[in-house]
Write a protein that holds these residues in place. Structure first.
Motif, mmCIF file in Angstrom:
data_model
loop_
_atom_site.group_PDB
_atom_site.id
_atom_site.type_symbol
_atom_site.label_atom_id
_atom_site.label_comp_id
_atom_site.label_asym_id
_atom_site.label_seq_id
_atom_site.Cartn_x
_atom_site.Cartn_y
_atom_site.Cartn_z
ATOM 1 N N THR A 136 0.793 -1.226 0.000
ATOM 2 C CA THR A 136 0.000 0.000 0.000
ATOM 3 C C THR A 136 0.828 1.280 0.000
ATOM 4 O O THR A 136 0.572 2.193 -0.774
ATOM 5 N N ALA A 137 1.817 1.365 0.890
ATOM 6 C CA ALA A 137 2.588 2.605 1.007
ATOM 7 C C ALA A 137 3.498 2.836 -0.192
ATOM 8 O O ALA A 137 3.601 3.964 -0.698
ATOM 9 N N LEU A 138 4.172 1.792 -0.646
ATOM 10 C CA LEU A 138 5.149 1.942 -1.720
ATOM 11 C C LEU A 138 4.552 2.526 -2.996
ATOM 12 O O LEU A 138 5.138 3.449 -3.584
ATOM 13 N N PRO A 139 3.384 2.053 -3.464
ATOM 14 C CA PRO A 139 2.803 2.667 -4.666
ATOM 15 C C PRO A 139 2.487 4.154 -4.482
ATOM 16 O O PRO A 139 2.655 4.951 -5.423
ATOM 17 N N LEU A 140 2.056 4.545 -3.281
ATOM 18 C CA LEU A 140 1.756 5.958 -3.036
ATOM 19 C C LEU A 140 3.029 6.796 -2.994
ATOM 20 O O LEU A 140 3.058 7.929 -3.491
ATOM 21 N N LEU A 141 4.085 6.255 -2.427
ATOM 22 C CA LEU A 141 5.364 6.972 -2.445
ATOM 23 C C LEU A 141 5.831 7.196 -3.873
ATOM 24 O O LEU A 141 6.272 8.305 -4.235
ATOM 25 N N HIS A 142 5.735 6.168 -4.704
ATOM 26 C CA HIS A 142 6.123 6.318 -6.111
ATOM 27 C C HIS A 142 5.244 7.356 -6.808
ATOM 28 O O HIS A 142 5.736 8.159 -7.610
ATOM 29 N N GLN A 143 3.959 7.316 -6.516
ATOM 30 C CA GLN A 143 3.026 8.248 -7.161
ATOM 31 C C GLN A 143 3.398 9.694 -6.875
ATOM 32 O O GLN A 143 3.237 10.570 -7.733
ATOM 33 N N HIS A 144 3.911 9.956 -5.684
ATOM 34 C CA HIS A 144 4.271 11.318 -5.288
ATOM 35 C C HIS A 144 5.768 11.587 -5.435
ATOM 36 O O HIS A 144 6.247 12.625 -4.957
ATOM 37 N N ASP A 145 6.486 10.682 -6.090
ATOM 38 C CA ASP A 145 7.924 10.834 -6.315
ATOM 39 C C ASP A 145 8.672 11.036 -4.999
ATOM 40 O O ASP A 145 9.507 11.931 -4.868
ATOM 41 N N CYS A 146 8.349 10.213 -4.012
ATOM 42 C CA CYS A 146 8.982 10.285 -2.702
ATOM 43 C C CYS A 146 9.746 8.997 -2.410
ATOM 44 O O CYS A 146 9.389 7.917 -2.879
#
Length: 229
Positions: free
Chosen positions: A69-79
């Motif tokens: 869950t967290a990893l895809p959101l980090l990628h989405q926000h370039d973090c």
């Protein structure tokens, strides 16, 4: 300082944020011209005088939902981020929490996957125990031993350590430094604050944009600059 990303309906320790909330929190950072990065990247940038606009993001305990869950959101926000894991509890759960739901932890495959996706892997000790309450032999195993296990698992040096429960004393900080870690993350280390006892701000489900702004301002007011970090 994050922990788990998932269902918040049963969360007695306030360690979980929902995917939507994390999405909004990362978006808030980006809209303010800030970017989440690993602790290693943040400290290296600060050493070059280039840390402005960077925020260290950490996820404690190594929950399986980080990859899901967290990893895809980090990628989405370039973090980026640092994930502190427990190599003595691979594929286990958060048995140290007497209340609340059992949450599965990452195993070797999940940790390697996170590392391959650019996430810094750090140690949270072997088994998540209060290091201030153990003898020297167990302290060495939890600190130096976990670093050796993770280095073998990931094929890379492990530079960061995170103190379970945020509890520290001078003996524990010295053990982390002596084990070869470049930095250590606490919560509010007080007079021990330094490269091996860095303060962090807890982020939870209730942290809306207003609360995030307040926490950012209060953190800057309360924490003195950390020399050498």
């Amino acid at each position: 300082m994050y922990h788990s990303v998932g269902d918040c309906s049963d969360d007695p320790y306030s360690i979980t944020v929902s995917p939507d909330r994390l999405d909004h929190q990362l978006g808030w950072l980006r809209r303010r011209g800030l970017r989440g990065v690993s602790m290693a990247e943040l400290l290296a940038a600060r050493a070059r005088g280039k840390g402005r606009g960077l925020v260290g993001l950490t996820f404690d305990d190594g929950y399986a939902d980080f990859v899901e869950t967290a990893l895809p959101l980090l990628h989405q926000h370039d973090c980026g981020a640092t994930l502190f894991v427990l190599p003595g509890r691979l594929d286990g759960d958060n048995a140290w929490d007497p209340l609340g739901p059992r949450k599965p932890l990452l195993g070797a495959r999940g940790i390697r996957l996170a590392a391959a996706e650019g996430i810094e892997i750090g140690s949270h000790g072997l088994t998540h125990i209060d290091l201030t309450q153990v003898d020297d032999a167990l302290l060495h195993s939890e600190v130096a031993g976990s670093r050796a296990v993770l280095s073998d698992l990931t094929g890379a040096l492990v530079d960061g350590f995170c103190y379970p429960y945020g509890t520290i004393d001078a003996r524990v900080v010295d053990a982390v430094r002596d084990a070869g870690y470049r930095y250590g993350c606490g919560i509010d280390p007080g007079p021990l604050t330094g490269p091996h006892a860095l303060p962090r701000v807890h982020i939870g489900q209730n942290d809306t944009a207003v609360r995030l702004l307040l926490k950012l301002k209060l953190h800057r007011l309360r924490r003195r600059p950390v020399e050498g970090a």
